[in-house]
Write an enzyme that holds these catalytic residues in place. Structure first.
Site, mmCIF file in Angstrom:
data_model
loop_
_atom_site.group_PDB
_atom_site.id
_atom_site.type_symbol
_atom_site.label_atom_id
_atom_site.label_comp_id
_atom_site.label_asym_id
_atom_site.label_seq_id
_atom_site.Cartn_x
_atom_site.Cartn_y
_atom_site.Cartn_z
ATOM 1 N N HIS A 170 -13.479 85.586 20.202
ATOM 2 C CA HIS A 170 -14.260 85.187 21.301
ATOM 3 C C HIS A 170 -13.746 84.345 22.199
ATOM 4 C CE1 HIS A 170 -16.955 86.497 17.969
ATOM 5 N NE2 HIS A 170 -16.293 85.634 17.099
ATOM 6 N N ARG A 216 -20.501 83.632 19.198
ATOM 7 C CA ARG A 216 -19.846 84.738 18.515
ATOM 8 C C ARG A 216 -20.285 86.250 19.302
ATOM 9 N NH1 ARG A 216 -17.255 82.311 14.165
ATOM 10 N NH2 ARG A 216 -18.621 80.463 13.135
ATOM 11 N N ARG A 270 -25.530 86.108 14.647
ATOM 12 C CA ARG A 270 -25.141 84.862 14.471
ATOM 13 C C ARG A 270 -24.830 83.735 15.771
ATOM 14 N NH1 ARG A 270 -19.533 84.860 11.165
ATOM 15 N NH2 ARG A 270 -20.024 82.786 10.733
ATOM 16 N N TYR A 309 -19.101 85.758 4.098
ATOM 17 C CA TYR A 309 -18.346 86.787 4.307
ATOM 18 C C TYR A 309 -17.981 87.551 2.829
ATOM 19 C CZ TYR A 309 -16.760 84.589 8.474
ATOM 20 O OH TYR A 309 -16.866 84.095 9.900
ATOM 21 N N ALA A 315 -11.636 84.378 14.914
ATOM 22 C CA ALA A 315 -12.359 83.663 16.048
ATOM 23 C C ALA A 315 -11.621 84.125 17.428
ATOM 24 C CB ALA A 315 -12.211 82.182 15.608
ATOM 25 N N ASP A 335 -5.449 91.386 26.954
ATOM 26 C CA ASP A 335 -4.531 92.103 27.714
ATOM 27 C C ASP A 335 -3.602 92.804 26.899
ATOM 28 O OD1 ASP A 335 -5.638 91.112 30.027
ATOM 29 O OD2 ASP A 335 -4.410 89.414 30.472
ATOM 30 N N PRO A 364 -7.028 85.109 12.206
ATOM 31 C CA PRO A 364 -6.901 83.541 11.614
ATOM 32 C C PRO A 364 -8.024 83.393 10.633
ATOM 33 C CG PRO A 364 -7.874 83.574 14.057
ATOM 34 C CD PRO A 364 -7.322 84.922 13.643
ATOM 35 N N ASN A 365 -7.749 82.980 9.628
ATOM 36 C CA ASN A 365 -8.458 82.466 8.459
ATOM 37 C C ASN A 365 -9.079 83.722 7.564
ATOM 38 O OD1 ASN A 365 -8.780 79.675 9.174
ATOM 39 N ND2 ASN A 365 -9.998 80.375 10.956
ATOM 40 N N HIS A 422 -15.654 93.534 12.175
ATOM 41 C CA HIS A 422 -15.938 92.338 11.787
ATOM 42 C C HIS A 422 -16.739 92.428 10.482
ATOM 43 C CE1 HIS A 422 -14.836 90.245 15.412
ATOM 44 N NE2 HIS A 422 -15.426 91.333 15.876
ATOM 45 N N LEU A 423 -16.561 91.590 9.521
ATOM 46 C CA LEU A 423 -17.491 91.664 8.327
ATOM 47 C C LEU A 423 -18.756 91.274 8.506
ATOM 48 C CD1 LEU A 423 -14.293 89.789 6.670
ATOM 49 C CD2 LEU A 423 -15.298 91.571 5.574
ATOM 50 N N SER A 424 -19.050 90.229 9.318
ATOM 51 C CA SER A 424 -20.276 89.737 9.541
ATOM 52 C C SER A 424 -20.835 90.399 10.739
ATOM 53 C CB SER A 424 -20.209 88.267 9.686
ATOM 54 O OG SER A 424 -19.607 87.912 10.956
HETATM 55 C C1 DQA Z 1 -15.235 87.496 11.793
HETATM 56 C C2 DQA Z 1 -16.313 87.071 12.798
HETATM 57 C C3 DQA Z 1 -15.819 85.785 13.509
HETATM 58 O O1 DQA Z 1 -16.836 85.301 14.397
HETATM 59 C C4 DQA Z 1 -14.992 84.631 12.660
HETATM 60 O O2 DQA Z 1 -14.383 83.586 13.512
HETATM 61 C C5 DQA Z 1 -14.242 85.337 12.005
HETATM 62 C C6 DQA Z 1 -14.680 86.479 11.087
HETATM 63 C C7 DQA Z 1 -15.917 88.527 10.872
HETATM 64 O O3 DQA Z 1 -15.077 89.507 10.471
HETATM 65 O O4 DQA Z 1 -16.965 88.619 10.736
HETATM 66 O O5 DQA Z 1 -13.149 84.807 11.630
HETATM 67 O O6 DQA Z 1 -14.271 88.037 12.568
#
Ligand code: DQA
Length: 149
Positions: free
Chosen positions: A80, A111, A107, A23, A77, A87, A10-11, A100-102
């Site tokens: 987490h 997370r 953080r 990001y 997200a 599963d 997502p996102n 993860h990018l970050s």
């Molecule tokens: C993420 C880190 C997650 O905590 C966050 O919810 C994201 C991006 C990352 O790529 O750093 O959507 O997965």
């Protein structure tokens, strides 16, 4: 050729405009192109999917069973929160590298917990788009050693 699915949650479709201070400015399309071209140098055929829906990610992981040799997963997200994704990975018998990018460990405390990490072969975070490239490298080495599942 190793068959690799790069799955984004997502996102992540908003990369490039979303919280650029966290990001960066790289778009998902650029990451996909980077993975495809870098994968070719590693002897990998890379396919992509992105969804904002937990069930669609679960379906993609199920579909990877027997059709993909490895998965690079940025579950966003859902990392987490999602026992269901955890599963699905346990059931798929396809090695997963969590990315993860970050740097999620630098953080907010919520997370720091990853349900994916329990079932992934490893986790790479904090390197922006390069996290995906490093994950492809890790899967190439893992699969070359003869590991499956
Ligand atoms: C993420 C880190 C997650 O905590 C966050 O919810 C994201 C991006 C990352 O790529 O750093 O959507 O997965």
């Amino acid at each position: 050729m190793q068959r690799i699915l790069v799955a984004n949650g997502p996102n992540l479709n908003l990369l490039g405009t979303r919280q650029t201070e966290v990001y960066g400015h790289t778009t998902l399309q650029t990451i996909e192109d980077l993975c495809r071209t870098h994968g070719e140098t590693l002897g990998q055929t890379v396919t992509h999917m992105q969804s904002n829906h937990e069930g669609a990610l679960i379906d993609a992981i199920h579909a990877a069973r027997g059709t993909q040799d490895g998965i690079v997963l940025n579950a966003g997200a859902f990392t987490h929160t999602s026992v269901a994704l955890m599963d699905a990975i346990s059931s798929a018998e396809v090695p997963v590298v969590e990315v993860h990018l970050s740097n999620i460990h630098a953080r907010e405390a919520f997370r720091h917990k990853s349900y994916i990490a329990r079932v992934a072969i490893g986790q790479i975070c904090g390197f922006g788009a390069q996290s995906y490239v490093l994950a492809l490298e890790a899967l190439a080495a893992h699969l070359a050693e003869g590991h499956t599942g």
